[in-house]
Design an enzyme around this catalytic site. Structure first.
Site, PDB file in Angstrom:
ATOM      1  CB  SER A   1      -0.965  -0.035   1.180  1.00 30.58           C
ATOM      2  OG  SER A   1      -1.705  -1.214   1.102  1.00 30.58           O
TER       3      SER A   1
ATOM      4  NE  ARG B   1       4.883  10.308  -3.227  1.00 33.80           N
ATOM      5  CZ  ARG B   1       4.467  10.741  -4.406  1.00 33.80           C
ATOM      6  NH1 ARG B   1       5.319  11.031  -5.343  1.00 33.80           N
ATOM      7  NH2 ARG B   1       3.178  10.890  -4.641  1.00 33.80           N
TER       8      ARG B   1
ATOM      9  CG  ASP C   1      -4.361   0.177   0.948  1.00 28.47           C
ATOM     10  OD1 ASP C   1      -4.188   0.874  -0.071  1.00 28.47           O
ATOM     11  OD2 ASP C   1      -4.204   0.623   2.107  1.00 28.47           O
TER      12      ASP C   1
HETATM   13  C1  BGC Z   1      -0.326   5.285   0.096  1.00 30.30           C
HETATM   14  C2  BGC Z   1      -1.374   4.577  -0.700  1.00 30.30           C
HETATM   15  C3  BGC Z   1      -2.282   3.768   0.208  1.00 30.30           C
HETATM   16  C4  BGC Z   1      -2.828   4.649   1.321  1.00 30.30           C
HETATM   17  C5  BGC Z   1      -3.718   3.882   2.284  1.00 30.30           C
HETATM   18  C6  BGC Z   1      -0.951   6.077   1.229  1.00 30.30           C
HETATM   19  O1  BGC Z   1       0.030   6.624   2.036  1.00 30.30           O
HETATM   20  O2  BGC Z   1       0.419   6.152  -0.720  1.00 30.30           O
HETATM   21  O3  BGC Z   1      -0.789   3.728  -1.663  1.00 30.30           O
HETATM   22  O4  BGC Z   1      -3.335   3.239  -0.536  1.00 30.30           O
HETATM   23  O5  BGC Z   1      -1.761   5.216   2.044  1.00 30.30           O
HETATM   24  O6  BGC Z   1      -3.073   2.825   2.867  1.00 30.30           O
END
Ligand code: BGC
Length: 493
Positions: free
Chosen positions: A177, A192, A230
């Site tokens: 995620s 990143r 996610d």
């Molecule tokens: C991430 C996402 C993720 C979200 C929730 C963010 O910081 O960049 O990819 O879906 O958090 O978990």
């Protein structure tokens, strides 16, 4: 009256006068301090203001960014990442699949048995472990080795109860995620880190290659069939239960949204048009920013001190990792400028991220007349005792300002996505699959978010948008996507 007696009387009167003067001075000091407290609260309230008109501007700005992000790679601060999921689960998925869910300070390994249309999710088992903080800023190998070790332990343990059919490799849906630029359903490079992770040598690497190498090193025989965010897992999990799900939103440590886009509306997609005509898009809305966002000095300072300054601005306003920290910063200012907690500044209050959002939520939901929970949390987390009820009320007032701003901005984000889909004017039912600890546990935040979306849409459309909490999309959803991209697909369907 003798001379001595007169002297004593005079001294006594002088002491009374001095005492009274002291009381008056103390009162003036207190009322001066109180005025400073009120000024700080008022200023915060004004700067955090989110009138409906502003929320609509934010939704429009997000909508514009969505178009730009779909038009070209790098066209917007929001990446609008192609997930390579062009078919969401239908319910036919069958077989035993694994999911590895890495998204915050904890990660989970799951085994999910899917029984097709008739039986749905037949069984699931999982193990959870926390990521030691040192690994969040160490090396890529150290992180993936740790995860692979836990995976090895899970597989070793389950071998007692579950036997993998001979000649068939275990298949895994990897929920990772963080922002990843995918090249296929099971490969993608990390753009990143977010949410407090900062492992430099992993950026730019293919995370599937990295976990696969680590699994080899730890003797785990598994293939990553799908790499998913996610939000995409939640979208898949939601769609599996209900075909009206077309948007997924995570409000947890971080925040993000995904939705189903028409493939033809993605100019940057140069591959063959998917048969379904659709593609799930991982928006990475956490990185949205706009001049309409109500940013305060506390937000700017928190951003400047963060591991990713200038990035994830929307996420820093709305998600669980940051709300408690914003509150801490406001309380620190009150302590410094208005001696809110006495003449000394409480040492713990100077410690970044000590005040977590679950604690803030507990204080927000305190219904006791003397705000007992607020008192307890101030004591246990910040070691601040002897607060008056009046001061505790100020703490709740601040919490309400910070939390409502977050929830209302998240609602504006949802309105932006609905606009992109034309669902802000349609009476067709739309289900938004929601997940994440903030949404699940912070009821005031959740209520404010949902009622704001409803109000922004108006009575006619508002009722056709439904929020459903899909617990565990990042687990089951990933297993479902792995199932539909399994090597052994032909044998099953
Ligand atoms: C991430 C996402 C993720 C979200 C929730 C963010 O910081 O960049 O990819 O879906 O958090 O978990």
């Amino acid at each position: 009256m003798g001379r001595v007696a007169v002297g004593v009387a005079v001294i006594g009167a002088a002491a009374v006068v001095a005492g009274a003067a002291l009381v008056v001075r103390q009162r003036m000091k207190n009322s001066g301090r109180w005025a400073s407290v009120r000024a700080v609260v008022k200023e915060l309230e004004e700067k955090c203001g989110t009138p409906d008109a502003r929320l609509k501007q934010i939704a429009d700005a997000l909508n514009v960014e969505m178009h730009a992000g779909l038009a070209s790679e790098g066209g917007s601060k929001i990446k609008m990442l192609i997930s390579y999921v062009d078919n969401l689960p239908t319910g036919d998925e069958e077989g035993t699949f694994y999911a590895l869910d890495l998204g915050g300070t904890n990660f989970r390994v799951l085994r999910v048995e899917l029984g097709g249309k008739e039986r749905g999710v037949v069984h699931q088992e999982f193990a959870e472990a926390s990521i030691p903080p040192a690994l969040m800023s160490g090396s890529s190998d150290a992180l993936f080795d740790y995860i692979a070790e836990k995976l090895a332990a899970f597989v070793a343990d389950e071998e007692r109860i579950y036997e993998q059919p001979a000649g068939k490799e275990r298949e895994l849906g990897f929920t990772f995620s963080f922002p990843v630029m995918q090249n296929s359903i099971n490969s993608g490079t990390l753009i990143r880190w977010t949410k407090g992770f900062s492992i430099d040598d992993a950026v730019g690497q293919d995370v599937v290659v990295e976990i696969t190498k680590a699994m080899k090193r730890k003797g785990v025989d598994m293939r990553v069939a799908a790499l998913v965010n996610d939000t995409i897992g939640t979208l898949a999990g939601g769609r599996h239960s209900d075909p009206d799900v077309s948007v997924a939103v995570i409000l947890g440590t971080g925040s993000n949204a995904a939705y189903v886009e028409r493939a033809q509306a993605i100019p940057k997609w140069h591959g063959p048009l998917p048969k379904s005509g659709e593609m799930a898009i991982n928006m990475e809305w956490g990185n949205f920013r706009s001049s309409h966002l109500p940013l305060t000095e506390y937000d700017n300072a928190m951003d400047a001190d963060s591991l990713n300054p200038g990035e994830q601005i929307f996420e820093k306003l709305i998600s669980g990792m940051y709300l408690g920290e914003i509150l801490r910063r406001v309380l620190l200012r009150l302590a410094e400028e208005a001696c809110f907690f006495g003449d000394e500044i409480p040492a713990k209050l100077k410690s970044p991220f000590i005040l977590r959002t679950p604690e803030m939520s507990a204080m927000h939901h305190d219904t006791s007349p003397d705000l007992k929970v607020v008192d307890d949390k101030l004591k246990s987390v910040l070691e601040i005792s002897h607060t008056s009820v009046k001061k505790r009320r100020v703490v709740v007032e601040l919490i309400n300002i910070i939390s409502s701003r977050g929830a209302r901005l998240a609602a504006a984000g949802i309105l932006g996505v609905l606009k992109k889909l034309g669902k802000d004017v349609s009476k067709e039912k739309t289900i938004i699959a929601m997940d994440g600890g903030l949404y699940e546990h912070y009821m005031e935040y959740r209520k404010c978010l949902e009622s704001t979306v409803f109000d922004l849409l108006g009575d006619t459309t508002g009722t056709s948008v439904v929020f459903e909490h899909y617990n565990d999309g990042s687990g089951i959803g990933a297993a479902l996507i792995a199932a539909s991209h399994s090597l052994y697909l032909d044998q099953k369907f």
